[in-house]
Scaffold this active site. Structure first.
Site, PDB file in Angstrom:
ATOM      1  N   MET A   1      26.991 -10.605 -18.953  1.00 18.28           N
ATOM      2  CA  MET A   1      26.568  -9.637 -17.733  1.00 18.28           C
ATOM      3  C   MET A   1      25.726  -8.594 -18.107  1.00 18.28           C
ATOM      4  O   MET A   1      25.132  -8.396 -18.886  1.00 18.28           O
ATOM      5  CB  MET A   1      28.120  -9.348 -17.299  1.00 18.28           C
ATOM      6  CG  MET A   1      28.628  -8.058 -18.064  1.00 18.28           C
ATOM      7  SD  MET A   1      29.263  -7.182 -17.049  1.00 18.28           S
ATOM      8  CE  MET A   1      28.338  -5.817 -17.334  1.00 18.28           C
ATOM      9  N   TRP A 345      22.316 -17.734 -16.371  1.00 14.44           N
ATOM     10  CA  TRP A 345      21.387 -16.619 -16.971  1.00 14.44           C
ATOM     11  C   TRP A 345      22.274 -15.275 -16.661  1.00 14.44           C
ATOM     12  O   TRP A 345      21.577 -14.113 -16.649  1.00 14.44           O
ATOM     13  CB  TRP A 345      20.160 -16.312 -16.136  1.00 14.44           C
ATOM     14  CG  TRP A 345      19.350 -17.735 -16.396  1.00 14.44           C
ATOM     15  CD1 TRP A 345      18.482 -18.082 -17.449  1.00 14.44           C
ATOM     16  CD2 TRP A 345      19.526 -18.707 -15.476  1.00 14.44           C
ATOM     17  NE1 TRP A 345      17.930 -19.298 -17.268  1.00 14.44           N
ATOM     18  CE2 TRP A 345      18.353 -19.882 -16.087  1.00 14.44           C
ATOM     19  CE3 TRP A 345      19.974 -19.188 -14.343  1.00 14.44           C
ATOM     20  CZ2 TRP A 345      18.302 -21.177 -15.437  1.00 14.44           C
ATOM     21  CZ3 TRP A 345      19.582 -20.360 -13.617  1.00 14.44           C
ATOM     22  CH2 TRP A 345      18.784 -21.454 -14.207  1.00 14.44           C
ATOM     23  N   ASP A 346      23.236 -15.322 -16.038  1.00 19.31           N
ATOM     24  CA  ASP A 346      23.899 -14.184 -15.478  1.00 19.31           C
ATOM     25  C   ASP A 346      23.151 -13.553 -14.409  1.00 19.31           C
ATOM     26  O   ASP A 346      23.274 -12.088 -14.284  1.00 19.31           O
ATOM     27  CB  ASP A 346      24.581 -13.102 -16.702  1.00 19.31           C
ATOM     28  CG  ASP A 346      25.387 -12.163 -16.347  1.00 19.31           C
ATOM     29  OD1 ASP A 346      26.091 -12.129 -15.292  1.00 19.31           O
ATOM     30  OD2 ASP A 346      25.567 -11.011 -17.102  1.00 19.31           O
ATOM     31  N   TYR A 347      22.751 -14.209 -13.463  1.00 25.48           N
ATOM     32  CA  TYR A 347      21.884 -13.581 -12.329  1.00 25.48           C
ATOM     33  C   TYR A 347      22.802 -13.350 -11.231  1.00 25.48           C
ATOM     34  O   TYR A 347      22.788 -14.000 -10.158  1.00 25.48           O
ATOM     35  CB  TYR A 347      21.039 -14.463 -11.909  1.00 25.48           C
ATOM     36  CG  TYR A 347      19.728 -14.431 -12.845  1.00 25.48           C
ATOM     37  CD1 TYR A 347      19.371 -13.540 -13.763  1.00 25.48           C
ATOM     38  CD2 TYR A 347      18.763 -15.333 -12.782  1.00 25.48           C
ATOM     39  CE1 TYR A 347      18.398 -13.379 -14.567  1.00 25.48           C
ATOM     40  CE2 TYR A 347      17.615 -15.507 -13.801  1.00 25.48           C
ATOM     41  CZ  TYR A 347      17.572 -14.528 -14.522  1.00 25.48           C
ATOM     42  OH  TYR A 347      16.584 -14.273 -15.229  1.00 25.48           O
ATOM     43  N   LYS A 373      18.748  -9.865  -9.393  1.00 31.90           N
ATOM     44  CA  LYS A 373      18.181  -9.546 -10.490  1.00 31.90           C
ATOM     45  C   LYS A 373      17.015 -10.101 -10.824  1.00 31.90           C
ATOM     46  O   LYS A 373      16.114  -9.724 -11.936  1.00 31.90           O
ATOM     47  CB  LYS A 373      19.303 -10.088 -11.645  1.00 31.90           C
ATOM     48  CG  LYS A 373      20.529  -9.237 -11.598  1.00 31.90           C
ATOM     49  CD  LYS A 373      21.397  -9.730 -12.439  1.00 31.90           C
ATOM     50  CE  LYS A 373      22.911  -8.893 -12.689  1.00 31.90           C
ATOM     51  NZ  LYS A 373      23.762  -9.529 -13.876  1.00 31.90           N
TER      52      LYS A 373
END
Length: 669
Positions: A1, A345-347, A373
């Site tokens: 995150m 990608w934690d997008y 993001k």
């Protein structure tokens, strides 16, 4: 995150910039275009009753007292210190003061990173009341912040004086608390003695990993909240449910789970039955938006667990990473758009959906704008979910990790991107010295780097934009008259590496990765390591700017201007000259009817004002600590105030503090 942006299993540590930073160039602002006046709908008489200014998160202040011609006269009108400096808190160094106050009548309400709610006189900053929910300070919380509170008024005929106006806050220990707005006393008729246990029903695993960091949304007599989840711990985590509670009693009225619970739902939404049953998160940790007239709540969801390996959750994983419109009365799904397929990608959708009336071809479109993001802007008709600007599915790189199948395409909107999506190559290496540049060139050469949406790999993958953004929880602001979107943007690349399970512990316990963070990703074959793509001096391996402020002209569908945001002040020793080169940022912009954009956010301790038409910096006010929060503005006692929390950010390692600072023009004499 990302940095204290939500549910983090980990907070990334961006190293302080080295003391060798030299003069660097800026970005030249383009010339503004003239625009006809546009009447703002639902203008609330210069008040700021919601975290985002209004229920649609436009961060627009109607005040016109402060203008480009007099903003250089701003001075500190008052300062209030909350007293919360983390004494006795297990991870005091992690505290991030990200709150934006709200204004109701002549009272400001603000929360500290530990969920203490404070009421102040809006004109003077004088203390009125304080409520400490006494969260356990010994727990290892996934995050340590609170972005603010929500206000609700009981307009029923039966309402009496006590608790007829309520302040609601979600807490780090997963409670939803109702307070009497007059004095801060708990509303004991709400839930159990004034609070509801949010962990119940969410499949809790570890205390401190399921929490609330953003203010709830309010619709009529409903209080609606998502949650933050430490989501890189593993596969089988807490459910990312969104729930609505009766504002008077605390009774749950509805619940919506972004991950389907039935076999039929799993099949139609891009899951297998087993993965839907096991997977957690996909939670809405950011701010929700409300269209009261249409009876809709707009929910930005995050990635399913864990972030960087999706082999245990094959398929696109709807409704994760989606903008979701729910029927406010029932929680029924109205429409949704997935903006990241099978996120690796934690997008998360970190920004609050922004509700605007957008003029196009002579007619007004009720639109919702979702920033990402990845630095993209998606614009939809909020009634139908149809794109206002075309969205195209484009091929993206495939995964080379055994067990992983990345999505073959990703959606790209026909709006201007705020960050570069190009692959970072060894030729892009930047450094202060020849040795520094050479080391960065070698680093870039050894990692996988094929541009946006290159999947994480065993060799390490450059993520650019990274999980920091692009645009993060600071969200957007909207100039109604000029039809401009304002955004604070990050340009710092990161590296994510998948680590075979048997290698994770020895790697973590070695002294070889002092600037890396690790995640277990239990239930998968791989752990994860991540760090900034940085030189031996601790600087990013790509040239600045590393942060910017941008204005997008929606009528022209073009970037009007983009300027650097932030200087090296507070990142270098006192004897090194400060240079405005564009720094990493956390926080968002505020735009005023007076023609100004105010923003803190950058890693230097300043609040700045820019001309909304040109992007020219007109003023900056020194802060006593990091201003990684979004400012707000209002009028009280005949003066316009601009207020920002200055308490620093644990992830960015900016100076911590406990200040709420109000700026205003000198009083008339």
């Amino acid at each position: 995150m990302t940095f204290a942006c939500r549910r983090p299993a980990m907070l990334l540590r961006i190293a302080p910039l080295a003391p060798l930073i030299v003069v660097l160039g800026g970005i030249v602002a383009s010339q503004a275009l003239a625009a006809p006046a546009h009447r703002r709908l639902n203008d609330d008489d210069a008040q700021w009753q919601f975290y985002g200014g209004d229920a649609g998160g436009t961060r627009h202040a109607a005040s016109r007292q402060i203008t480009p011609s007099n903003v250089d006269q701003l001075e500190i009108a008052w300062t209030y210190r909350t007293g919360e400096l983390g004494v006795g808190f297990l991870r005091a160094e992690k505290l991030s003061f990200e709150a934006t106050p709200i204004l109701v009548g002549d009272t400001l309400y603000v929360s500290t990173p530990t969920d203490i709610v404070i009421a102040l006189d809006a004109a003077t900053g004088k203390f009125r009341w304080r409520h400490d929910p006494k969260i356990p300070r010994h727990l290892h919380y996934a995050e340590a912040t609170s972005r603010g509170v929500a206000w609700w008024s009981d307009e029923s005929a039966e309402a009496n004086g006590r608790c007829s106006q309520r302040i609601f806050i979600g807490t780090l220990d997963a409670r939803l608390i109702a307070l009497d707005a007059r004095n801060g006393a708990p509303c004991t008729d709400f839930g159990s003695s004034g609070s509801v246990d949010l962990a119940a029903g969410a499949r809790p695993t570890e205390r401190g990993e399921y929490l609330v960091t953003s203010p709830p949304a309010v619709y009529r007599d409903l209080i609606v909240t998502g949650s933050a989840i430490g989501d890189n711990r593993g596969v089988e985590l807490e459910r990312g449910i969104v729930r609505a509670f009766d504002a008077r009693t605390g009774a749950q009225r509805w619940s919506w789970d972004p991950i389907p619970k039935t076999t039929a739902g799993a099949t139609t939404q891009g899951w297998t039955d087993e993965s839907a049953r096991r997977t957690g998160a996909a939670n809405a940790w950011s701010m929700l938006s409300v269209d009261a007239g249409r009876g809709l709540i707009f929910v930005p969801t995050g990635s399913a667990s864990p972030d960087f390996y999706g082999g245990e959750r094959p398929g696109p994983n709807n409704y994760a990473n989606s903008l979701v419109a729910l029927r406010a009365e029932t929680g029924e799904l109205v429409w949704h758009r997935q903006l990241i397929h099978h996120d690796l990608w934690d997008y998360d959708l970190a920004a609050q959906p922004m509700l605007i009336d957008f003029e196009r071809e002579g007619k007004a479109i009720p639109a919702v704008v979702q920033a990402t993001k990845t630095g993209m802007l998606f614009v939809f008709d909020r009634e139908t979910g149809e794109p206002v600007f075309e969205i195209v599915e484009r091929p993206v790189p495939a995964s080379n990790v055994p067990g992983e199948v990345a999505a073959p395409t990703q959606p790209f909107p026909a709006t201007p991107t705020l960050v570069s999506h190009a692959a970072i190559t060894p030729q892009d290496a930047w450094g202060l010295t020849v040795i520094d540049r050479a080391r960065c060139r070698d680093l870039i050469g050894k990692y996988r780097s094929e541009g946006l949406f290159t999947p994480p790999s065993l060799q390490g993958t450059i993520l650019s934009p990274s999980f920091v953004g692009g645009v993060n929880w600071g969200s957007l602001a909207f100039d109604h008259e000029r039809q401009l979107i304002l955004a604070a943007v990050n340009h710092v690349p990161m590296v994510a590496t998948l680590v075979p399970r048997e290698q994770l512990k020895p790697m973590r316990e070695s002294a070889n990765y002092p600037d890396s963070e690790f995640a277990q990703q239990t239930g998968t074959p791989y752990g994860m390591r991540r760090e900034m793509l940085a030189s031996p001096l601790g600087l990013p391996c790509t040239a600045p700017p590393w942060g910017s402020l941008a204005a997008v002209d929606l009528r022209r569908n073009a970037i009007l201007w983009q300027v650097v945001l932030g200087s090296t002040r507070d990142s270098t020793p006192w004897f090194v000259p400060s240079r405005t080169i564009g720094m990493p940022n956390m926080g968002g912009p505020l735009v005023t009817a007076g023609g100004l954009v105010f923003v803190g956010a950058a890693t230097d301790n300043y609040l700045r004002a820019f001309d909304v038409e040109t992007g020219r910096e007109l003023w900056k006010g020194r802060l006593p600590a990091g201003g990684q929060a979004t400012p707000m503005s209002y009028e009280s006692g005949g003066r316009q105030f601009v207020v920002i929390a200055a308490g620093g950010h644990g992830g960015l390692k900016t100076k911590q503090g406990d200040y709420l600072i109000a700026f205003a023009l000198p009083p008339a004499r």
